[in-house]
Design a protein around this motif. Sequence first.
Motif, mmCIF file in Angstrom:
data_model
loop_
_atom_site.group_PDB
_atom_site.id
_atom_site.type_symbol
_atom_site.label_atom_id
_atom_site.label_comp_id
_atom_site.label_asym_id
_atom_site.label_seq_id
_atom_site.Cartn_x
_atom_site.Cartn_y
_atom_site.Cartn_z
ATOM 1 N N THR A 26 52.303 8.356 -18.068
ATOM 2 C CA THR A 26 52.385 7.487 -16.895
ATOM 3 C C THR A 26 50.974 7.124 -16.469
ATOM 4 O O THR A 26 50.101 8.000 -16.397
ATOM 5 C CB THR A 26 53.078 8.231 -15.730
ATOM 6 N N ILE A 27 50.764 5.839 -16.188
ATOM 7 C CA ILE A 27 49.464 5.403 -15.667
ATOM 8 C C ILE A 27 49.690 4.799 -14.288
ATOM 9 O O ILE A 27 50.463 3.845 -14.141
ATOM 10 C CB ILE A 27 48.813 4.360 -16.601
ATOM 11 N N PHE A 28 49.051 5.385 -13.289
ATOM 12 C CA PHE A 28 49.150 4.847 -11.934
ATOM 13 C C PHE A 28 48.049 3.809 -11.747
ATOM 14 O O PHE A 28 46.862 4.118 -11.915
ATOM 15 C CB PHE A 28 49.005 5.969 -10.893
ATOM 16 N N GLY A 29 48.446 2.579 -11.427
ATOM 17 C CA GLY A 29 47.464 1.505 -11.279
ATOM 18 C C GLY A 29 47.185 0.863 -12.617
ATOM 19 O O GLY A 29 48.020 0.903 -13.536
ATOM 20 N N ASP A 30 45.977 0.281 -12.762
ATOM 21 C CA ASP A 30 45.675 -0.474 -13.989
ATOM 22 C C ASP A 30 45.018 0.363 -15.081
ATOM 23 O O ASP A 30 44.713 -0.146 -16.156
ATOM 24 C CB ASP A 30 44.797 -1.691 -13.650
ATOM 25 N N GLY A 31 44.762 1.648 -14.773
ATOM 26 C CA GLY A 31 44.160 2.526 -15.786
ATOM 27 C C GLY A 31 42.660 2.355 -15.900
ATOM 28 O O GLY A 31 42.017 3.022 -16.705
ATOM 29 N N ARG A 32 42.106 1.461 -15.098
ATOM 30 C CA ARG A 32 40.660 1.230 -15.165
ATOM 31 C C ARG A 32 39.896 2.061 -14.133
ATOM 32 O O ARG A 32 38.669 1.938 -14.022
ATOM 33 C CB ARG A 32 40.341 -0.264 -15.000
ATOM 34 N N GLN A 33 40.616 2.874 -13.341
ATOM 35 C CA GLN A 33 39.905 3.788 -12.438
ATOM 36 C C GLN A 33 39.173 4.826 -13.294
ATOM 37 O O GLN A 33 39.680 5.228 -14.344
ATOM 38 C CB GLN A 33 40.869 4.457 -11.443
ATOM 39 N N SER A 34 37.991 5.225 -12.860
ATOM 40 C CA SER A 34 37.203 6.132 -13.697
ATOM 41 C C SER A 34 36.861 7.414 -12.954
ATOM 42 O O SER A 34 36.824 7.457 -11.721
ATOM 43 C CB SER A 34 35.923 5.446 -14.174
ATOM 44 N N THR A 45 29.277 15.779 -14.925
ATOM 45 C CA THR A 45 28.486 15.571 -16.151
ATOM 46 C C THR A 45 27.471 14.446 -16.014
ATOM 47 O O THR A 45 26.545 14.339 -16.806
ATOM 48 C CB THR A 45 29.411 15.202 -17.330
ATOM 49 N N GLY A 46 27.706 13.544 -15.044
ATOM 50 C CA GLY A 46 26.864 12.356 -14.939
ATOM 51 C C GLY A 46 27.405 11.190 -15.763
ATOM 52 O O GLY A 46 26.829 10.105 -15.767
ATOM 53 N N ARG A 47 28.507 11.435 -16.466
ATOM 54 C CA ARG A 47 29.115 10.355 -17.257
ATOM 55 C C ARG A 47 30.522 10.074 -16.739
ATOM 56 O O ARG A 47 31.229 11.002 -16.346
ATOM 57 C CB ARG A 47 29.186 10.751 -18.743
ATOM 58 N N GLY A 48 30.892 8.807 -16.741
ATOM 59 C CA GLY A 48 32.225 8.440 -16.265
ATOM 60 C C GLY A 48 33.068 7.919 -17.413
ATOM 61 O O GLY A 48 32.543 7.414 -18.408
ATOM 62 N N ALA A 49 34.381 8.048 -17.277
ATOM 63 C CA ALA A 49 35.303 7.480 -18.275
ATOM 64 C C ALA A 49 36.524 6.985 -17.533
ATOM 65 O O ALA A 49 36.984 7.636 -16.585
ATOM 66 C CB ALA A 49 35.703 8.535 -19.297
ATOM 67 N N ASP A 50 37.048 5.813 -17.943
ATOM 68 C CA ASP A 50 38.272 5.373 -17.276
ATOM 69 C C ASP A 50 39.493 5.904 -18.035
ATOM 70 O O ASP A 50 39.380 6.418 -19.155
ATOM 71 C CB ASP A 50 38.292 3.860 -17.033
ATOM 72 N N LEU A 51 40.641 5.790 -17.375
ATOM 73 C CA LEU A 51 41.838 6.435 -17.928
ATOM 74 C C LEU A 51 42.233 5.863 -19.280
ATOM 75 O O LEU A 51 42.714 6.586 -20.157
ATOM 76 C CB LEU A 51 43.022 6.294 -16.963
ATOM 77 N N LEU A 52 42.021 4.553 -19.453
ATOM 78 C CA LEU A 52 42.413 3.960 -20.735
ATOM 79 C C LEU A 52 41.519 4.468 -21.868
ATOM 80 O O LEU A 52 41.976 4.656 -23.003
ATOM 81 C CB LEU A 52 42.393 2.436 -20.643
#
Length: 347
Positions: A210-218, A249-256
Motif C-alpha cells: 500500500t502506498i499512501f499518497g503519491d509515493g514521492r514523500q521522502s 544518515t544525511g541521505r533521503g530516499a522516496d518511497l518509490l
Amino acid sequence: MDGLILVTGGAGFIGSHLIDALLLSGSDVRVVDDFSTGKDENLDEAWALAAQGGAGLQVMEGDVRDEVRMRDAMEGCEAVVHLAAVPSVAQSVEDPVGCDSVTHGGTVNAVRQAVEAGIPRFVLASSCAVYGDATQLPIAETAATRPLSPYAAAKLASEEVCADAADAGQLAAVSLRFFNVYGPRQDPGSAYSGVISRFLAAAVAGEPVTIFGDGRQSRDFVYVADVVAAVLAALRRPLSGGSVLNVGTGRGADLLEVLGVVEQLAGGPLQRGMEPARDGEVRHSRADAGRARWVLGWEAQVGLGDGLPRTWEWFAAAAGDDGDGPDGEDVGPGGGAGPAPAEHARG
Ligand code: NAD
Ligand code: UD1
C-alpha cells in the motif's frame, strides 16, 4: 559504562537491539515494558547472551506511567534509555490523548523518577517528526520545530521535560532525534507499522503493498545498528547539561525508490494499492547529522544499499518454516523460541 542500564520499551524493535549491544559490551540491563507493541521473542537473543554469563538481564512488565513501578525500576541504575512510547504518527492522529499520555506523560514520570533516584544520565528517543515540514534540507537541530501530529508534539514536549531537568542540573539529558529507523525485528503487523517493514513483509508474502499518497514523500532511513551505536555513544561520552542530536544518515530516499529496491530483492514487480495521503505527515525529511558527529563521534555506517538486503534476508528467513532468522540465532515475527531461563523470569 559497565553498570546497570534501565531501558524502557526494551522489548520493542529498537530497544531489543540496544539491549543485545549493551549485554555484549558488559553492561547489565533492566527492562520496563508493557508489551503493548513489544514482544517476548524480541528478547530471545538477549536472554541467550545473558545465559552465557557475561552480563545480567531483568525484565519488569509495567507501564512507564506507573510511579511505583518506575521508582523500583530505577534502583541501582547508572543511566536510563527511555524508548517507551506510542511510536506511530498515524496512530497518534487517531488517538491523540492516548499517545500524549504514554509518550509525554511517560517521559514526565521517567525523568522525575530518574532525578529522585539520583541517576546522572537520561537518553530520550525523540524523533525528527518534531521538525514538521522543514523549509530547508538537510535539517539541522537549529531548524524551527513545527510538530504536525500529536506524536510529534508529544516528542517535543518530552524533550522539554529532559531539557528542564538538565538545566536544573539534575542530570545530563540527551534527546536523540531518530530519523526513520528500519531493520530486523521491526514489526510489520499493523497499519501503523514502519513502511519498510510493511513493504518487505508484503513482498515476502507475495501480497500487494500500500502506498499512501503519491509515493514521492521522502525519508532519511537509518539502519537500526547505527541507531544503537548512537545510543551507546550518548550513554558513554562525557556529556553534561542537555543535548539535542539528529540521528540520521544525511541521505533521503522516496518511497518509490525504496519500493524499487524491494522489488529487485523480491525478484519482480509488486502489486501496488494507492491510498490517499495520511494526515499529520511530513513530506520530506533528511538529517544534517553534523552535530552528532561532533558531539558523539557518531556517523551512520549502513546505507540503504546494505541495510535493505540485510533486512530483507531477515524477513525472508522469518517467514520460513522454522521461524529462525538468517543466522539461525535470531527469531522473526511470529517465530518464538522456548521460554526464558527460570532465573530470568520477569519481575
Ligand atoms: P516499538 O513499538 O517496537 O517499541 C516501543 C516499546 O515501548 C514497545 O516494546 C512497547 O511495548 C513499549 N511501550 C509502549 N507503551 C508503553 C508503556 N506505557 N509502558 C511501558 N512500555 C511501553 O517501537 P520502536 O520503533 O522500537 O521505537 C522505540 C522508540 O523510538 C519510540 O520512542 C519511538 O517513538 C522512537 N522512534 C522510533 C523511530 C522509528 O523509525 N522506529 C523513529 C524515531 C523515533
Ligand atoms: C516513522 C516512525 C516514527 C518516527 C518517524 C521519524 C514508525 C512506525 N514510525 O514515522 O516513530 O518518529 O518515522 O520520521 O516507525 N507508508 C506507506 N505505506 C505503508 C506504510 C507507510 O505509503 O504501508 C507511508 C506513510 O504514509 C509515510 C511514509 O510511508 O508517508 C513513512 O511512514 P512510516 O514508516 O509510518 O514513518 P513515519 O510516519 O515517517
